[in-house]
Scaffold this motif. Structure first.
Motif, PDB file in Angstrom:
ATOM      1  N   CYS A 111      -7.833 -10.694   6.917  1.00  0.00           N
ATOM      2  CA  CYS A 111      -8.245  -9.576   6.054  1.00  0.00           C
ATOM      3  C   CYS A 111      -9.456  -9.961   5.211  1.00  0.00           C
ATOM      4  O   CYS A 111     -10.418  -9.203   5.106  1.00  0.00           O
ATOM      5  CB  CYS A 111      -7.108  -9.159   5.134  1.00  0.00           C
ATOM      6  SG  CYS A 111      -5.808  -8.248   5.933  1.00  0.00           S
ATOM      7  N   TYR A 137      -4.869  -2.545   4.817  1.00  0.00           N
ATOM      8  CA  TYR A 137      -3.728  -2.401   3.913  1.00  0.00           C
ATOM      9  C   TYR A 137      -2.546  -1.765   4.656  1.00  0.00           C
ATOM     10  O   TYR A 137      -1.400  -2.192   4.505  1.00  0.00           O
ATOM     11  CB  TYR A 137      -4.115  -1.561   2.690  1.00  0.00           C
ATOM     12  CG  TYR A 137      -2.985  -1.384   1.717  1.00  0.00           C
ATOM     13  CD1 TYR A 137      -2.621  -2.406   0.856  1.00  0.00           C
ATOM     14  CD2 TYR A 137      -2.272  -0.184   1.664  1.00  0.00           C
ATOM     15  CE1 TYR A 137      -1.571  -2.253  -0.033  1.00  0.00           C
ATOM     16  CE2 TYR A 137      -1.228  -0.022   0.783  1.00  0.00           C
ATOM     17  CZ  TYR A 137      -0.876  -1.052  -0.070  1.00  0.00           C
ATOM     18  OH  TYR A 137       0.164  -0.896  -0.934  1.00  0.00           O
ATOM     19  N   ARG A 141       1.011  -3.647   5.149  1.00  0.00           N
ATOM     20  CA  ARG A 141       2.278  -3.098   4.647  1.00  0.00           C
ATOM     21  C   ARG A 141       3.260  -2.912   5.804  1.00  0.00           C
ATOM     22  O   ARG A 141       4.460  -3.069   5.622  1.00  0.00           O
ATOM     23  CB  ARG A 141       2.047  -1.767   3.929  1.00  0.00           C
ATOM     24  CG  ARG A 141       1.271  -1.887   2.638  1.00  0.00           C
ATOM     25  CD  ARG A 141       1.891  -2.835   1.640  1.00  0.00           C
ATOM     26  NE  ARG A 141       3.146  -2.283   1.147  1.00  0.00           N
ATOM     27  CZ  ARG A 141       4.136  -2.999   0.643  1.00  0.00           C
ATOM     28  NH1 ARG A 141       4.024  -4.295   0.562  1.00  0.00           N
ATOM     29  NH2 ARG A 141       5.232  -2.425   0.232  1.00  0.00           N
ATOM     30  N   ALA A 147       2.216  -6.243  -1.481  1.00  0.00           N
ATOM     31  CA  ALA A 147       0.990  -5.498  -1.787  1.00  0.00           C
ATOM     32  C   ALA A 147       0.017  -6.259  -2.688  1.00  0.00           C
ATOM     33  O   ALA A 147      -1.190  -6.232  -2.419  1.00  0.00           O
ATOM     34  CB  ALA A 147       1.337  -4.144  -2.397  1.00  0.00           C
ATOM     35  N   LEU A 150      -1.835  -8.880  -0.599  1.00  0.00           N
ATOM     36  CA  LEU A 150      -2.643  -8.190   0.408  1.00  0.00           C
ATOM     37  C   LEU A 150      -3.891  -7.569  -0.219  1.00  0.00           C
ATOM     38  O   LEU A 150      -5.008  -7.731   0.285  1.00  0.00           O
ATOM     39  CB  LEU A 150      -1.788  -7.124   1.089  1.00  0.00           C
ATOM     40  CG  LEU A 150      -2.391  -6.342   2.237  1.00  0.00           C
ATOM     41  CD1 LEU A 150      -2.762  -7.273   3.373  1.00  0.00           C
ATOM     42  CD2 LEU A 150      -1.409  -5.297   2.711  1.00  0.00           C
ATOM     43  N   LEU A 151      -3.713  -6.878  -1.333  1.00  0.00           N
ATOM     44  CA  LEU A 151      -4.855  -6.262  -2.013  1.00  0.00           C
ATOM     45  C   LEU A 151      -5.821  -7.317  -2.537  1.00  0.00           C
ATOM     46  O   LEU A 151      -7.034  -7.110  -2.533  1.00  0.00           O
ATOM     47  CB  LEU A 151      -4.377  -5.360  -3.148  1.00  0.00           C
ATOM     48  CG  LEU A 151      -3.741  -4.046  -2.718  1.00  0.00           C
ATOM     49  CD1 LEU A 151      -3.147  -3.332  -3.908  1.00  0.00           C
ATOM     50  CD2 LEU A 151      -4.750  -3.166  -2.018  1.00  0.00           C
TER      51      LEU A 151
END
Length: 195
Positions: A111, A137, A141, A147, A150-151
């Motif tokens: 990512c 995203y 998920r 989250a 990941l963000l």
């Protein structure tokens, strides 16, 4: 009429009026062009009160707009690219094929690197986040990745690359205002970016 120096209080008042006008436009849901026009008018009145000539103020405004015309073109092209990507269904397509090809990979690193690459080529962090970032995203998920982590990977990749992208509007504005070459800017930016 002699020119007076613009005081810190007057500058603070100009920024306060500009922020208030932007807030009003956002609350009312109207175009920000009215806020910017009102702020320019208010600032011009203060400068005229301090003794500046209206014609010379217009010449300075036009000179500033003319110097940054390439940046305006880049911003318009970014908006067109993002709109086309969203309208043509690229984001759902990336999510679909992403689930097929993500096997035994470090998804967070993927990512980060993917958003870096896309942000460098698009020249915008927010455009990257609103297109490829949303797809990444969604995939993350679906893979049950928390989250916040990941963000963090997605946003970090987008903003790191936006800082050094040669077509980024912020980079071009900085280069234009300081009058340096991109190579010199990149060397300086990497000193803070790499750590």
């Amino acid at each position: 009429m002699d020119k007076k120096a613009v005081s810190v209080g007057q500058i603070s008042m100009m920024f306060s009026v500009m922020i208030a006008l932007i807030a009003i436009c956002m609350i009312k849901g109207i175009s920000l062009i009215y806020a910017f026009g009102g702020a320019i008018f208010f600032a011009s009145c203060i400068f005229i009160y301090c003794g500046y000539d209206a014609v010379s103020l217009l010449k300075m405004m036009w000179s500033g707009i003319h110097d940054c015309k390439s940046i305006y073109i880049i911003i318009v092209l970014m908006g067109v690219t993002i709109s086309i990507w969203l309208a043509s269904g690229i984001v759902p397509t990336i999510i679909y094929y992403g689930f097929l090809y993500i096997n035994n990979t470090n998804y967070l690193l993927a990512c980060f690197l993917l958003t870096c690459l896309i942000a460098i080529f698009m020249g915008t962090a927010l455009g990257t986040l609103s297109t490829i970032g949303m797809a990444l995203y969604g995939i993350g998920r679906g893979l049950m990745i928390p989250a916040p982590i990941l963000l963090g990977a997605i946003v970090s990749g987008a903003f790191v690359a936006d800082k050094i992208s040669p077509i980024s509007s912020l980079t071009n504005l900085t280069i234009k205002l300081t009058g340096i070459q991109y190579k010199d800017y990149l060397k300086t930016a990497l000193k803070t970016l790499i750590p």
